[in-house]
Design an enzyme around this catalytic site. Structure first.
Site, PDB file in Angstrom:
ATOM      1  N   ASP A  64      12.621   4.891   2.089  1.00  0.00           N
ATOM      2  CA  ASP A  64      11.854   3.945   2.919  1.00  0.00           C
ATOM      3  C   ASP A  64      12.746   3.349   3.999  1.00  0.00           C
ATOM      4  O   ASP A  64      12.419   3.354   5.186  1.00  0.00           O
ATOM      5  CB  ASP A  64      11.311   2.787   2.070  1.00  0.00           C
ATOM      6  CG  ASP A  64      10.096   3.173   1.254  1.00  0.00           C
ATOM      7  OD1 ASP A  64       9.906   4.366   1.028  1.00  0.00           O
ATOM      8  OD2 ASP A  64       9.346   2.271   0.842  1.00  0.00           O
ATOM      9  N   SER A 124       7.433  -3.644   3.060  1.00  0.00           N
ATOM     10  CA  SER A 124       8.581  -4.487   2.680  1.00  0.00           C
ATOM     11  C   SER A 124       9.825  -4.051   3.452  1.00  0.00           C
ATOM     12  O   SER A 124      10.574  -4.887   3.954  1.00  0.00           O
ATOM     13  CB  SER A 124       8.812  -4.469   1.160  1.00  0.00           C
ATOM     14  OG  SER A 124       9.280  -3.221   0.733  1.00  0.00           O
ATOM     15  N   ALA A 125      10.045  -2.735   3.589  1.00  0.00           N
ATOM     16  CA  ALA A 125      11.215  -2.270   4.355  1.00  0.00           C
ATOM     17  C   ALA A 125      11.079  -2.680   5.818  1.00  0.00           C
ATOM     18  O   ALA A 125      12.045  -3.121   6.451  1.00  0.00           O
ATOM     19  CB  ALA A 125      11.362  -0.758   4.227  1.00  0.00           C
ATOM     20  N   ALA A 126       9.861  -2.583   6.371  1.00  0.00           N
ATOM     21  CA  ALA A 126       9.659  -2.960   7.774  1.00  0.00           C
ATOM     22  C   ALA A 126       9.928  -4.451   7.963  1.00  0.00           C
ATOM     23  O   ALA A 126      10.555  -4.854   8.946  1.00  0.00           O
ATOM     24  CB  ALA A 126       8.236  -2.607   8.213  1.00  0.00           C
ATOM     25  N   ALA A 157       0.822  -1.212   0.000  1.00  0.00           N
ATOM     26  CA  ALA A 157       0.000   0.000   0.000  1.00  0.00           C
ATOM     27  C   ALA A 157       0.857   1.264   0.000  1.00  0.00           C
ATOM     28  O   ALA A 157       0.342   2.363  -0.019  1.00  0.00           O
ATOM     29  CB  ALA A 157      -0.914  -0.005   1.222  1.00  0.00           C
ATOM     30  N   GLY A 158       2.175   1.104   0.040  1.00  0.00           N
ATOM     31  CA  GLY A 158       3.039   2.285   0.095  1.00  0.00           C
ATOM     32  C   GLY A 158       3.314   2.729   1.522  1.00  0.00           C
ATOM     33  O   GLY A 158       3.747   3.849   1.755  1.00  0.00           O
ATOM     34  N   LEU A 159       3.066   1.841   2.490  1.00  0.00           N
ATOM     35  CA  LEU A 159       3.314   2.198   3.890  1.00  0.00           C
ATOM     36  C   LEU A 159       4.599   1.539   4.414  1.00  0.00           C
ATOM     37  O   LEU A 159       4.798   1.425   5.625  1.00  0.00           O
ATOM     38  CB  LEU A 159       2.118   1.803   4.766  1.00  0.00           C
ATOM     39  CG  LEU A 159       0.789   2.434   4.377  1.00  0.00           C
ATOM     40  CD1 LEU A 159      -0.318   2.018   5.346  1.00  0.00           C
ATOM     41  CD2 LEU A 159       0.884   3.955   4.327  1.00  0.00           C
ATOM     42  N   GLY A 160       5.453   1.118   3.503  1.00  0.00           N
ATOM     43  CA  GLY A 160       6.773   0.619   3.903  1.00  0.00           C
ATOM     44  C   GLY A 160       6.758  -0.787   4.463  1.00  0.00           C
ATOM     45  O   GLY A 160       7.658  -1.155   5.225  1.00  0.00           O
TER      46      GLY A 160
HETATM   47  O1  PMV Z   1       7.440   1.897  -1.709  1.00  0.00           O
HETATM   48  P1  PMV Z   1       6.606   3.142  -1.633  1.00  0.00           P
HETATM   49  O2  PMV Z   1       5.248   2.965  -2.141  1.00  0.00           O
HETATM   50  O3  PMV Z   1       6.686   3.781  -0.308  1.00  0.00           O
HETATM   51  O4  PMV Z   1       7.302   4.193  -2.625  1.00  0.00           O
HETATM   52  C1  PMV Z   1       8.617   4.562  -2.440  1.00  0.00           C
HETATM   53  C2  PMV Z   1       8.818   5.980  -2.779  1.00  0.00           C
HETATM   54  C3  PMV Z   1       9.209   6.287  -4.210  1.00  0.00           C
HETATM   55  O5  PMV Z   1       9.695   7.619  -4.170  1.00  0.00           O
HETATM   56  C4  PMV Z   1       8.012   6.231  -5.149  1.00  0.00           C
HETATM   57  C5  PMV Z   1      10.287   5.352  -4.742  1.00  0.00           C
HETATM   58  C6  PMV Z   1      11.644   5.506  -4.059  1.00  0.00           C
HETATM   59  O6  PMV Z   1      12.476   4.613  -4.255  1.00  0.00           O
HETATM   60  O7  PMV Z   1      11.874   6.504  -3.379  1.00  0.00           O
END
Ligand code: PMV
Length: 326
Positions: free
Chosen positions: A160, A117-119, A112-115
């Protein structure tokens, strides 16, 4: 070829070797532009992912009961991205731990773009380091997680990972070929937002590549717009430092207009943004990669009004929650 399969419904109690957690994140201003060297303002969320490393003879593998996923960790070609990313983390942090499972629990929607995968990768790295009795410096953790995130994102800017690793509110800016500048931002007051979710986004990689293709076709206009997003981020950071929510809301509205022009919004996201404004939000915009995914609405800090906005989103069929950043 490693496959992601549905999780079995029962499992034996296993020995816990280590645990780790990490928050999700919100990009307040500057997504996409940050890929092109502009600053981005981002903040850790009050919810995230927790990973427990357990003994597992069938390991190394990921078990995420809430997502219904069991996936072997594998660097083999053709393996699922999740398997490859987490195998990179395991091999870098605790290569000797093979008969283990990373058991993930989350309070974050995926994709959803709330990080998320990084979390997941940060929490996994922390849990593996704890299990191996090893210290992980912030720099080493960032490096490991960056290598894993490349599997999902291709060429991630790093915003992220920096936010999820450090927490709090940060201003992040890439520097050509060098170490990014990461500045902690001292918010004069918490930033009250309501997050609403549309269906999962197309994928960060796809959204970033789509924008790159459009920029190749129209470089003058797109560079101008990306530069404006960077300028809005600089002004927005100053507004956060002053606690000026009204200005921050106006800047978010402007940023959403530009992100729409860049082609990374969607009609559903635009609808949610308009709706939030009609319900009295101080400003609203998509957050993260866009083309689906999440949007944020800035509220005035009154918890009752934030709750009403959450209910209004839910009544429209969108899932939503309120939180304070910083
Ligand atoms: O992964 P998201 O949905 O949080 O997007 C990351 C942010 C972008 O600027 C779109 C991509 C990036 O690598 O910074």
């Amino acid at each position: 070829m490693a496959e992601v399969t549905a999780a079995p419904t029962t499992r034996k109690t296993q020995t816990v070797l280590g645990t780790g957690s990490a928050p999700g994140k919100i990009i307040v201003l500057g997504e996409h532009a940050v890929v092109y060297g502009q600053p981005a303002l981002a903040a850790a969320l009050d919810r995230g992912v927790r990973v427990v490393v357990e003994k597992d003879e069938e390991g190394p593998r990921l078990r995420a009961p809430r997502w219904g996923v069991v996936a072997p960790l594998s660097g083999e070609e053709g393996s699922a991205p999740l398997s490859v990313a987490l195998e990179r983390v395991r091999a870098a942090v605790a290569p000797e731990l093979t008969q283990v499972a990373l058991v993930a629990e989350d309070r974050l929607p995926l994709g959803a773009g709330l990080g998320s995968s990084a979390a997941l990768t940060v929490a996994s790295a922390r849990a593996l380091a704890a299990a191996a009795g090893r210290e992980l410096t912030v720099d080493r953790l960032t490096e490991v997680v960056h290598a894993a995130e490349q599997v999902f994102h291709g060429n991630p800017s790093g915003v992220d990972q920096a936010t999820v690793v450090r927490g709090g509110v940060i201003q992040f800016q890439r520097s050509p070929g060098g170490t990014p500048s990461i500045r902690p931002v001292n918010a004069a007051r918490p930033i009250p937002v309501v997050v609403a979710l549309e269906r999962p986004h197309v994928g960060t990689k796809e959204a970033v590549e789509g924008l790159r293709r459009r920029r190749d076709r129209h470089p003058r206009t797109l560079d101008l717009l990306l530069g404006e997003l960077g300028a809005l981020c600089t002004e927005g950071t100053a507004a956060v430092e002053k606690g000026d929510l009204v200005t921050l809301g106006e800047l978010m509205d402007l940023a959403h207009g530009i992100l729409s022009a860049l082609g990374v919004s969607s009609s559903d996201l635009d609808g949610l943004v308009q709706f939030a404004r009609s319900q009295g939000a101080l400003g609203a915009k998509l957050t993260g990669a866009g083309v689906g995914g999440a949007m944020i609405a800035l509220t005035d800090g009154d918890p009752d009004r934030a709750r009403q906005l959450v209910l209004a989103f839910r009544a429209r069929g969108a899932s939503a929650f309120a939180c304070e950043l910083g």
